[in-house]
Design an enzyme around this catalytic site. Structure first.
Site, PDB file in Angstrom:
ATOM      1  N   CYS A   1       0.872  -1.045  -0.083  1.00  0.00           N
ATOM      2  CA  CYS A   1      -0.042  -0.045   0.032  1.00  0.00           C
ATOM      3  C   CYS A   1       0.939   1.252   0.039  1.00  0.00           C
ATOM      4  CB  CYS A   1      -1.052   0.023   1.327  1.00  0.00           C
ATOM      5  SG  CYS A   1      -2.302  -1.409   1.029  1.00  0.00           S
TER       6      CYS A   1
ATOM      7  N   HIS B   1      -3.548   7.461   2.961  1.00  0.00           N
ATOM      8  CA  HIS B   1      -3.697   6.224   2.321  1.00  0.00           C
ATOM      9  C   HIS B   1      -5.159   6.049   2.912  1.00  0.00           C
ATOM     10  CE1 HIS B   1      -3.869   2.146   1.181  1.00  0.00           C
ATOM     11  NE2 HIS B   1      -3.655   1.569   2.210  1.00  0.00           N
TER      12      HIS B   1
ATOM     13  N   ASN C   1      -9.801   0.200  -0.366  1.00  0.00           N
ATOM     14  CA  ASN C   1      -8.524   0.467  -0.163  1.00  0.00           C
ATOM     15  C   ASN C   1      -7.929  -0.230  -1.471  1.00  0.00           C
ATOM     16  OD1 ASN C   1      -5.831   0.003   0.325  1.00  0.00           O
ATOM     17  ND2 ASN C   1      -5.987  -1.286   2.387  1.00  0.00           N
TER      18      ASN C   1
HETATM   19  O1  UT7 Z   1      -3.924  -1.024   3.617  1.00  0.00           O
HETATM   20  C1  UT7 Z   1      -2.936  -1.906   4.242  1.00  0.00           C
HETATM   21  C2  UT7 Z   1      -3.377  -1.565   5.870  1.00  0.00           C
HETATM   22  N1  UT7 Z   1      -4.543  -2.422   5.959  1.00  0.00           N
HETATM   23  C3  UT7 Z   1      -4.847  -1.739   7.068  1.00  0.00           C
HETATM   24  O2  UT7 Z   1      -4.695  -0.694   7.454  1.00  0.00           O
HETATM   25  C4  UT7 Z   1      -6.299  -2.545   7.664  1.00  0.00           C
HETATM   26  C5  UT7 Z   1      -6.323  -2.335   9.093  1.00  0.00           C
HETATM   27  N2  UT7 Z   1      -7.306  -2.702   9.863  1.00  0.00           N
HETATM   28  C6  UT7 Z   1      -8.726  -2.445   9.869  1.00  0.00           C
HETATM   29  O3  UT7 Z   1      -8.863  -1.810   8.846  1.00  0.00           O
HETATM   30  C7  UT7 Z   1      -9.672  -3.094  10.878  1.00  0.00           C
HETATM   31  O4  UT7 Z   1      -9.013  -3.912  11.735  1.00  0.00           O
HETATM   32  C8  UT7 Z   1     -10.880  -3.889   9.895  1.00  0.00           C
HETATM   33  C9  UT7 Z   1     -11.648  -3.215   9.301  1.00  0.00           C
HETATM   34  C10 UT7 Z   1      -9.947  -5.002   9.002  1.00  0.00           C
HETATM   35  C11 UT7 Z   1     -11.417  -5.031  11.025  1.00  0.00           C
HETATM   36  O5  UT7 Z   1     -11.975  -4.101  12.069  1.00  0.00           O
HETATM   37  P1  UT7 Z   1     -11.909  -4.361  13.468  1.00  0.00           P
HETATM   38  O6  UT7 Z   1     -12.629  -3.272  14.149  1.00  0.00           O
HETATM   39  O7  UT7 Z   1     -10.411  -4.332  13.861  1.00  0.00           O
HETATM   40  O8  UT7 Z   1     -12.556  -5.861  13.781  1.00  0.00           O
HETATM   41  P2  UT7 Z   1     -11.954  -7.148  14.412  1.00  0.00           P
HETATM   42  O9  UT7 Z   1     -11.122  -7.792  13.128  1.00  0.00           O
HETATM   43  O10 UT7 Z   1     -11.513  -7.066  15.663  1.00  0.00           O
HETATM   44  O11 UT7 Z   1     -13.342  -8.187  14.292  1.00  0.00           O
HETATM   45  C12 UT7 Z   1     -14.366  -7.785  15.185  1.00  0.00           C
HETATM   46  C13 UT7 Z   1     -15.576  -8.739  14.638  1.00  0.00           C
HETATM   47  C14 UT7 Z   1     -15.207 -10.283  14.710  1.00  0.00           C
HETATM   48  O12 UT7 Z   1     -16.143 -11.013  15.138  1.00  0.00           O
HETATM   49  P3  UT7 Z   1     -15.939 -11.580  16.789  1.00  0.00           P
HETATM   50  O13 UT7 Z   1     -14.738 -12.375  16.830  1.00  0.00           O
HETATM   51  O14 UT7 Z   1     -15.986 -10.228  17.544  1.00  0.00           O
HETATM   52  O15 UT7 Z   1     -17.216 -12.281  17.070  1.00  0.00           O
HETATM   53  C15 UT7 Z   1     -14.929 -10.486  13.298  1.00  0.00           C
HETATM   54  O16 UT7 Z   1     -15.260 -12.045  12.781  1.00  0.00           O
HETATM   55  O17 UT7 Z   1     -15.969  -8.715  13.320  1.00  0.00           O
HETATM   56  C16 UT7 Z   1     -16.166  -9.579  12.597  1.00  0.00           C
HETATM   57  N3  UT7 Z   1     -15.967  -9.440  11.307  1.00  0.00           N
HETATM   58  C17 UT7 Z   1     -16.872  -9.213  10.354  1.00  0.00           C
HETATM   59  N4  UT7 Z   1     -18.393  -8.853  10.591  1.00  0.00           N
HETATM   60  C18 UT7 Z   1     -19.169  -8.673   9.705  1.00  0.00           C
HETATM   61  C19 UT7 Z   1     -14.758  -9.192  10.434  1.00  0.00           C
HETATM   62  N5  UT7 Z   1     -15.090  -8.765   9.338  1.00  0.00           N
HETATM   63  C20 UT7 Z   1     -16.581  -8.727   9.122  1.00  0.00           C
HETATM   64  C21 UT7 Z   1     -17.337  -8.583   8.235  1.00  0.00           C
HETATM   65  N6  UT7 Z   1     -18.599  -8.447   8.304  1.00  0.00           N
HETATM   66  N7  UT7 Z   1     -16.894  -7.969   6.881  1.00  0.00           N
END
Ligand code: UT7
Length: 324
Positions: free
Chosen positions: A114, A251, A281
């Protein structure tokens, strides 16, 4: 006399096909509400069958050349940031060079995920400052959706395809004031694609399909910290204060990461360029796409001070401070 590089023109390109959060709800267990509230993304553009990174890069490049009033024959170099090249080789930069009819100039890709556009911009700027090039085409282009697992809701909702480009020209006045690049290869497992040439294509192994693997919440924390640090470094290196900035062009991975950086800089969100809602992204495409949109919409004006930043797989991260 010192030589600097200036941005003479910008351009960008997006595939016509749009995939909304509602569309995703049809084939993966997710919701528009979850995606929008956790990431700020509402839709993304997806390359259609046969549409490649070089196609998007060429369109963005032609728009940037036209805006700059530069002919392809004037280019001394093409540097293209991508992690989704058309082919393993030749580089996508070489493919684009031939299509533009700029044959003869140097052309190569930079893979910094990225952060690819900022790495490529820094290379172009450095060649111009060193007196080794006068006119450089810098592109960030990706078709990241090609390597998504569409059944993995942790990743497939996040990415989109697109490209952006700038033409840099040598100038007595500083346009790009400084660039700052960093990497930490120790965090590979948090964000990567395990398929490779030298390790062998091992599709039979678990997690070895052509797909992005990410521990999102860990990446999130590292991104916020690294971006805080690089924006501080950039301002300090130039003896400037955060209040001197006109625009933050970040970004576009997650609106919450963008808001955290804006808060660090005490910038209100109306001075931050946000395209993540429309583009998702787009990896190396995201910063130059946002820059081009900001220029073409009339938000960014000549003479203004812009801070560009990015963070991605590697980890890699970087910034550029630009007097536009
Ligand atoms: O460009 C390269 C760099 N990349 C980034 O900067 C990405 C950085 N990370 C992020 O943007 C965020 O961490 C995410 C958007 C990927 C995830 O958000 P989060 O608030 O960190 O959520 P999480 O990964 O902690 O997941 C929370 C919950 C989980 O469920 P449980 O375990 O709490 O029951 C996931 O399974 O959200 C669930 N989950 C979803 N639910 C619905 C994960 N993806 C989804 C989804 N739809 N698409």
């Amino acid at each position: 006399m010192a030589v600097f590089s200036r941005i003479a023109g910008t351009g960008s390109a997006l595939p016509a096909k749009v995939l909304t959060n509602k569309d995703l709800e049809q084939f993966v267990e997710t919701s528009d509400e979850w995606i929008a509230s956790r990431t700020g993304i509402r839709q993304r553009h997806v390359a259609s069958e046969g549409e490649t990174t070089a196609d998007l890069a060429e369109r963005a490049a032609r728009a940037a050349l036209a805006a700059a009033g530069v002919e392809p024959s004037e280019l001394d170099m093409i540097v293209l940031g991508t992690t989704t090249p058309d082919l393993i080789f030749p580089s996508t930069a070489c493919l684009v060079q031939h299509r533009l009819g700029a044959n003869g100039c140097a052309a190569f890709d930079v893979n910094a995920a990225c952060s690819g556009f900022l790495y490529a911009l820094s290379v172009g700027d450095s060649f111009i400052r060193a007196g080794n090039a006068r006119t450089v085409l810098v592109i960030g282009a990706e078709t990241l959706t090609r390597m998504l697992d569409w059944s993995d809701r942790n990743t497939c909702v996040l990415f989109g395809d697109g490209a952006g480009a700038v033409v840099l020209k040598a100038d007595a006045e500083a346009g790009i004031l400084s660039t700052h690049l960093h990497a930490d290869g120790g965090k590979k497992e948090l964000l990567y694609n395990p398929v490779g040439v030298s390790v062998g294509f091992k599709p039979e192994e678990k997690n070895a399909g052509v797909r992005v693997l990410m521990t999102g919440n860990e990446v999130f924390k590292h991104a916020v910290k690294a971006l805080d640090s690089v924006v501080d470094e950039t301002l300090a290196a130039n003896g400037l204060d955060k209040s001197d900035l006109d625009w933050l062009i970040p970004h576009q991975a997650n609106l919450r990461i963008i808001e955290a950086t804006a808060k660090r800089l005490e910038m209100s969100m109306d001075r931050v360029i946000v395209t993540v809602d429309k583009h998702g992204n787009t990896s190396a495409g995201s910063v130059p796409l946002a820059l081009d949109e900001a220029v073409r919409s009339g938000k960014v004006q000549r003479g203004q001070l812009l801070l560009l930043e990015a963070f991605g797989g590697g980890f890699t991260w970087g910034s550029a401070l630009i007097r536009y």
